[in-house]
Design an enzyme around this catalytic site. Structure first.
Site: not given
Length: 553
Positions: A96, A205, A207, A252, A413
């Site tokens: 990167c 990336h 990884e 969550d 939200d």
């Protein structure tokens, strides 16, 4: 086309490959350490410029902004040693920013010079029709027959990208170009990997690219141990790669009443059991966070998001979520996002910690992105009150300045507010559900408090402050399994230029297909249907691909 399984046993424990790891204080480098360990590396950290000069194989991960990266290299006294190492053609792998720093300069930080080893300038994506950052899974068009990319097929095998700036191929750097990747319509092809001799670099990336990424690291290590690197031959591949739509699993996470961390899921944000049985009122327990994250990765999730939905954290250095991230990153090699509690706080000893401190702790523990909720609303209110200007002090500005725009996600939200006519509200009012009119009011404190701001105003302010992605929820649709809020998501895509994740309401694979076709979000997210095994992630992806929508298989 399913990804190949990661190469195993390429380097045994008795013959682990010693590499030197240049950590200049970037963001999430834990995942790369874990990936290198998994493919057989014995990692030694750079502690002085001499360590660079004496390295046999040098790996340089770069996360964040070009300017911060160069500034840190200069401050640590590494710049000259790194430039000399690469110019000598010694074995090097830059990831990167680690690749971008090889070029002369970057529009991201005007006036700051790169190492100047490869001709060319890092420039910003300038196509107004695409979301920036370029975020997600895209393929490669191989331009040479290098061993590093030998295990992969042009136009098919996908890797994870996340960047707002790129390098264009020019005549002066064409002998460095290993692969190209396409995004947008204007100057669509950018350099996605480079190689000359033993010096390699990639914009994506590895990884975070699942089995493909591990296989690429293994291929590089195999090449690095050879006495001489085979001469590459030009084999340009024509056509155009396509960025895939992402399928994201969301967990969550909160403490239950016994103090254990569990994954839960609510209906319109209520996570406690209903009914009259013994479990009534208990926090709904759908599993352990690390176990579920690993399962979702194996099932093909393109990203995993952890949302700490209660502020159970006391001192962030002791936070259970840090341990969750550390354990997850040992086995899960796709992007990880963490939300909840990304704000200034005072610890039990009275010491003030900034939102940047909290985010940094999460990044060091394995997170790639942080998701900001209530504090983003407060920052947006200040932005508008100041005449559409930031003060440089908001959590969004502070984190993006150090770690880059792509590291900051805004969790929106909103809840619907129905009106009789569009003139009834100063906010954006749209038609939904058979002719009804509504606007989407922002909430804070987990949906418990409302603010005089709509979802689109919030997103636009946060984009201006430096956010890189919108995670768009809808309280009305949450847990209903009736599909995403199409009007909300379509309008959000028209309101911002950064990627948008559609969330809340998924109940079956067709819902993902419907929202991708109707509103064109960059990703679709679900939670409960995956936790309860009502629908598998691989099932969703199979049907999405079957509908002609690009998606990582």
């Amino acid at each position: 086309r399913r990804e190949a399984s990661p190469v195993r046993g390429t380097h045994s424990r008795t013959s682990m490959v010693k590499i030197t790891f240049l950590d200049y204080g970037a963001g999430n480098i834990r995942s790369l350490r874990n990936a290198l360990t998994k493919v057989g590396c014995d990692i030694q950290d750079v502690k002085s410029a001499d360590d660079i000069a004496n390295a046999r194989i040098l790996v340089f991960p770069g996360v964040g902004s070009f300017g911060a990266c160069v500034e840190n290299l200069d401050r640590l006294g590494y710049t000259d040693a790194l430039r000399a190492y690469v110019q000598a053609g010694r074995c090097f792998f830059g990831i990167c920013l680690g690749m971008q720093c090889l070029f002369e300069s970057s529009e991201e930080t005007p006036g700051v010079k790169g190492l100047g080893v490869i001709p060319g300038k890092v420039t910003q994506f300038n196509d107004p029709t695409i979301s920036v950052p370029h975020m997600g899974w895209n393929a490669l068009r191989k331009q040479t027959d290098s061993e590093v990319l030998a295990p992969f097929t042009s136009m098919q095998d996908r890797f994870y990208f996340v960047h707002s700036f790129r390098v264009l191929p020019i005549e002066a750097n064409k002998d460095w170009v290993l692969s190209l990747t396409d995004y947008g319509n204007t100057d669509a092809a950018f350099v996605s990997s480079v190689q000359k001799g033993s010096v390699c670099g990639c914009q994506f990336h590895p990884e975070k690219s699942g089995a493909n990424g591990l296989n690429l690291l293994s291929a590089f290590l195999t090449m690095a141990q050879k006495e001489s690197v085979p001469i590459t031959v030009s084999v340009p591949c024509e056509g155009a790669t396509v960025l895939a739509k992402r399928i994201i699993a969301c967990l969550d996470v909160r403490e239950n009443d016994s103090g254990d961390l569990v994954v839960t899921k609510g209906d319109q944000y209520d996570v406690r059991e209903k009914g009259s049985g013994e479990a009534e009122g208990d926090v709904r327990n759908l599993g352990k966070p690390v176990d579920l994250a690993r399962r979702y990765s194996e099932e093909g999730a393109d990203e995993i998001t952890f949302l700490n939905i209660t502020s159970f954290r006391g001192d962030v250095v002791d936070a259970p979520m840090l341990r969750v991230l550390e354990l997850t990153s040992e086995h899960v090699f796709v992007p990880l996002c963490i939300g909840g509690g990304i704000r200034d706080y005072t610890d039990s000893k009275g010491v003030l910690h900034s939102a940047l401190d909290v985010a940094s702790a999460y990044f060091r523990s394995g997170a790639d992105k942080v998701s900001i909720g209530s504090d983003a609303v407060y920052a947006a209110e200040k932005y508008y009150a100041a005449g559409n200007k930031g003060d440089g002090k908001s959590c969004i500005e502070a984190i993006s300045r150090v770690y880059g725009r792509q590291a900051v996600v805004i969790s929106v939200d909103p809840k619907r507010v129905y009106v009789a006519s569009k003139d009834e509200s100063k906010h954006t009012v749209l038609e939904v559900d058979g002719g009804k009119l509504c606007w989407w009011q922002c909430t804070v404190m987990g949906g418990r408090e409302t603010r005089d701001m709509d979802a689109f105003e919030l997103a636009q302010a946060c984009e201006a402050l430096g956010a890189g992605e919108i995670l768009l929820n809808c309280i009305d649709m949450d847990g209903q399994n009736s599909g995403f809020d199409k009007a909300l998501i379509k309008q959000m895509k028209a309101s911002v230029t950064i990627p948008v994740i559609a969330s809340s309401g998924a109940g079956k694979p067709q819902h993902f297909i419907d929202i991708f076709k109707a509103a064109n979000p960059d990703a679709g997210l679900a939670a409960g249907i995956f936790h309860r095994k009502e629908v598998g992630i691989n099932e969703v992806k199979k049907e999405v691909i079957g509908a002609g929508i690009p998606c990582r298989a």
